[in-house]
Design an enzyme around this catalytic site. Sequence first.
Site, PDB file in Angstrom:
ATOM      1  N   GLU A 307      -7.900  26.164  12.819  1.00 18.42           N
ATOM      2  CA  GLU A 307      -9.107  25.793  12.452  1.00 18.42           C
ATOM      3  C   GLU A 307     -10.355  25.919  13.479  1.00 18.42           C
ATOM      4  O   GLU A 307     -10.876  24.957  13.744  1.00 18.42           O
ATOM      5  CB  GLU A 307      -9.044  24.312  11.794  1.00 18.42           C
ATOM      6  CG  GLU A 307      -8.026  24.361  10.941  1.00 18.42           C
ATOM      7  CD  GLU A 307      -7.911  22.806  10.091  1.00 18.42           C
ATOM      8  OE1 GLU A 307      -8.517  21.691  10.752  1.00 18.42           O
ATOM      9  OE2 GLU A 307      -7.213  22.566   9.191  1.00 18.42           O
ATOM     10  N   GLU A 424      -1.477  25.750   6.446  1.00 17.78           N
ATOM     11  CA  GLU A 424      -1.550  24.169   5.714  1.00 17.78           C
ATOM     12  C   GLU A 424      -1.851  23.903   4.407  1.00 17.78           C
ATOM     13  O   GLU A 424      -2.932  24.846   4.109  1.00 17.78           O
ATOM     14  CB  GLU A 424      -2.374  23.368   6.713  1.00 17.78           C
ATOM     15  CG  GLU A 424      -2.132  23.159   8.200  1.00 17.78           C
ATOM     16  CD  GLU A 424      -2.924  22.304   9.115  1.00 17.78           C
ATOM     17  OE1 GLU A 424      -3.719  21.650   8.518  1.00 17.78           O
ATOM     18  OE2 GLU A 424      -3.090  22.596  10.294  1.00 17.78           O
TER      19      GLU A 424
END
Length: 692
Positions: A307, A424
Amino acid sequence: MAHPPRRRRLQALLAGVVALLTLAGLWTATAAGAAAAGCKVVYTIGGQWGGGFTANVAVTNLGDAINGWRLTWAFPAAGQSVTQAWNATVTAAGANVTATNVSYNGSLATNATASFGFNGAWNGSNPVPTAFALNGVACTGAPTTSSPTTPPTTPPTTPPTTPPTSPPAGNAAETVAAMQPGWNLGNSLDATGSDETSWGNPRVTEALLDGVKAQGFKSIRIPVTWGQHQGGSPSYTIEAAYLARVKEVVNWALADGFYVMINVHHDSWQWLNSMPGAKARYDATWNQIAAAFRDSSNKLVFESVNEPQFSDEGQSENYLDQLNTSFHTIVRGSGGGNATRLLVLPTLHTSADQAHLDALSTTIQKLNDRNIAATVHYYGYWPFSVNIAGTTTFDATTQADVNGYLDRSAAAFTAKGIPVILGEFGLLGFDRSLDAVEQGEKLKFFEYLGYYARQKNITTMLWDNGQHFDRTGLTWKDPELYAQMKASWTTRSGTASTDQVFLAKSAAITDKTVTLNPNGTTFAALKFNNADLVRGTDYTISGDQLTLKASLLTRLAGARDYGVNAKLSATFSAGVPWRITIISYDTPTVTAATGTTSAFTIPATFRGDRVATMEAKYADGTNAGPQNWTSYKEFAYTFLPNYTAGTVALTPEFFADVNDGAKVTLTLHFWSGAKVTYYVTKSGSTVTGTLQ
């Protein structure tokens, strides 16, 4: 989410609009440990949509080291507010906002930066704040540029400046396909505390990995945060004991036959967001990881960074390209198994916004390497994922968001021969309460996501921070969810418009009809206690309409005790059965109460019913409480039912955005369709709840 250091952004909704404000100034020390110097604040709007936005705030200490910080500002426009924050504790009184450090980022050395983010609401306009104060003193002048320790401009081992001219052998698509399905060992080796148990999970064991393998997973993503286990510049040496522990867990997983993916995880927001200055540390980190795992099995996969996010939003795509390129050069240049190992590169924020997909596609084309995969993350359409704005069901808009997200990812990469890993996935509401999304609607989301990802040849890796698979008992906390998800790996399952049939105890029982969603399967039977019910007598089928006969419901309801009376199973030609719960209820009741803004609960007798959502309005009809662009409040963030205790709690976050002295009308919506009205009035820190 329930684990404070874990962040989630509203990636599916971000419009890509970026506003950047840099404020810097001289300030006089007023807090213990702070000396006269300066501070710099970068406030970035990462995305904005109708009534909502997401922002990142980076505060840099340009003075002497401080231990404990407090950043304050005032929103310029009425209607701006903070609704959810990560990496800081954020409170508000009207337009005035205070963000204080959390346990793991309170110390700021000279030139150190602490970053936090938040989701916000706006109404009318959303201008950036124009003034900030650190520890009570305004930032009003120009920043200094001195640094007590200037990091090296190159890593300890300088890699080649250009990637290999010919791509290494390998088949990335074949490897990624073999990784399906995958599971995340979240909140363990990525915890930012002193060790892997600091975020509440037990120490990782071989038995845990064996247990995960037995569930049918083919790959395991092991997020790793390195920063708290590193020395200083210029070598940024990783602690030998920590590196050995990571290798131990990785080797256990490889011995189990898993494909294993490791990365640089929460470092992304702890220190790596201060690019370009952080690149030397990033390079040093990957030089050490690459050397440590150089000769590991080719089932070990490297992911460059989790991220990615940067304080200078305007340079974010450029910085990510630099990191991904450097990562590729370092790993490939280290030789051994790393010369052909699968490498995984993320988009900015691991978002499937088209601009981020395009930027990563450009980087991958430049690298000319057939052993590269792309990765994005997905936590669903935000209003559904957290249960806000009245989006309580897996409706057409929510499904379309799944389609769009995966369609864009596939078009950008898989259609061009570059495999995609959904590194994810889950629902944002899980981090506050597993009840935030109703069970049947939750099951429909997981069923459809698994199916659609399979259609797009995208490998999925479930985010699990301990909320799903019990790491001690080695069992699923929600077996129904696991069964639905597992079935989606290979087939579709039939669902229905609801998994709840409510029978009002105060009324006569009548036929009830549920709409079936066969999802390409064929309805087979309706069962009770594993025995087939009689079609035509107990129920009828007309097209997709399943009608439960009053005679059957009367028999199942029995004495009609409040709550669940029976559970039926609609079976189909493929997949798992769809549970239909028969529930007796009457309209819930509430009673008057007093409390405080920090602890107020509505006494409730639920009488078999369950809360779907809650509205909050002032007497003039305007919306009250946080997220005032909608009257429907966020489940668990502003209110939370407790069916055992018989209460509905209203949170401090809710009252922080309620006008003092104004009566707020609350409407509790229940899954039966019942509505209950309640009134609360805040007077200072005192709250009074009444029935009128």
